[in-house]
Design a protein around this motif. Structure first.
Motif, PDB file in Angstrom:
ATOM      1  N   THR A   4       0.830  -1.191   0.000  1.00  0.00           N
ATOM      2  CA  THR A   4       0.000   0.000   0.000  1.00  0.00           C
ATOM      3  C   THR A   4       0.864   1.240   0.000  1.00  0.00           C
ATOM      4  N   HIS A 109      -1.574  -8.845  -8.793  1.00  0.00           N
ATOM      5  CA  HIS A 109      -2.351  -7.891  -9.594  1.00  0.00           C
ATOM      6  C   HIS A 109      -3.058  -8.571 -10.762  1.00  0.00           C
ATOM      7  N   ALA A 112      -6.097 -10.264  -9.288  1.00  0.00           N
ATOM      8  CA  ALA A 112      -7.085  -9.233  -8.955  1.00  0.00           C
ATOM      9  C   ALA A 112      -7.771  -8.727 -10.221  1.00  0.00           C
ATOM     10  N   ASP A 113      -7.000  -8.437 -11.256  1.00  0.00           N
ATOM     11  CA  ASP A 113      -7.569  -7.962 -12.524  1.00  0.00           C
ATOM     12  C   ASP A 113      -8.528  -8.986 -13.122  1.00  0.00           C
ATOM     13  N   GLY A 116     -11.727  -8.688 -11.348  1.00  0.00           N
ATOM     14  CA  GLY A 116     -12.319  -7.363 -11.248  1.00  0.00           C
ATOM     15  C   GLY A 116     -12.072  -6.640  -9.939  1.00  0.00           C
ATOM     16  N   PHE A 117     -11.027  -7.015  -9.218  1.00  0.00           N
ATOM     17  CA  PHE A 117     -10.707  -6.355  -7.947  1.00  0.00           C
ATOM     18  C   PHE A 117      -9.736  -5.202  -8.186  1.00  0.00           C
ATOM     19  N   THR A 118      -9.830  -4.171  -7.366  1.00  0.00           N
ATOM     20  CA  THR A 118      -8.893  -3.053  -7.399  1.00  0.00           C
ATOM     21  C   THR A 118      -8.387  -2.791  -5.989  1.00  0.00           C
ATOM     22  N   GLN A 119      -7.397  -1.939  -5.865  1.00  0.00           N
ATOM     23  CA  GLN A 119      -6.818  -1.546  -4.573  1.00  0.00           C
ATOM     24  C   GLN A 119      -6.458  -2.769  -3.730  1.00  0.00           C
ATOM     25  N   VAL A 120      -5.819  -3.738  -4.354  1.00  0.00           N
ATOM     26  CA  VAL A 120      -5.486  -4.999  -3.716  1.00  0.00           C
ATOM     27  C   VAL A 120      -4.175  -4.869  -2.938  1.00  0.00           C
TER      28      VAL A 120
END
Length: 138
Positions: A4, A109, A112-113, A116-120
């Protein structure tokens, strides 16, 4: 250490926080709150155990220390590098090595992509036997 960019504001530099920071700087590996408290007592620093626990928790939340749980589930703490990293941990003696590399980040990433996840964010801890423990176990 989570992946983060956002870090909470810096903690106030109290006498107790400086003593705990110094104790962590002197430690080669992850330490429990009790071990840090014992170290402080040996050096003559008067910091209560409850203060050590609260300070370590605040330092972990602010990203000033890494926290991991030993096999017994006890939280242990260490000052690590400021850059994103993971840990390789010996399951026998607890020796911990910081590791970096982009393969884990690329994989995280990509997964996550794909979903459809973001801010992982992620935390990776690899566990094995260090060379010394492997040699001793024969």
């Amino acid at each position: 250490m989570p992946d983060t960019d956002a870090r909470p504001p810096a903690l106030r530099p109290t006498r107790q926080r400086r003593a705990i920071t110094d104790a962590l700087a002197d430690a080669a590996d992850f330490q429990s709150a009790q071990e840090i408290h014992d170290s402080l007592r040996r050096t003559g620093d008067k910091v209560g155990l409850a203060t050590v626990y609260r300070t370590l928790q605040a330092m972990a939340e602010s990203g000033d220390v890494d926290v991991r749980h030993n096999p017994a589930g006890e939280a242990t703490y260490r000052r690590c590098s400021d850059s994103h990293h993971h840990h390789l941990v010996c399951r026998s003696c607890g020796r911990t090595v910081e590791i970096t590399g982009s393969a884990v980040e690329k994989w995280a990433h990509a997964v996550a992509d794909e979903h459809g996840f973001t801010q992982v964010s992620h935390t990776v801890e690899l566990v094995g036997l260090c060379a010394q423990c492997a040699q001793q176990s024969g």
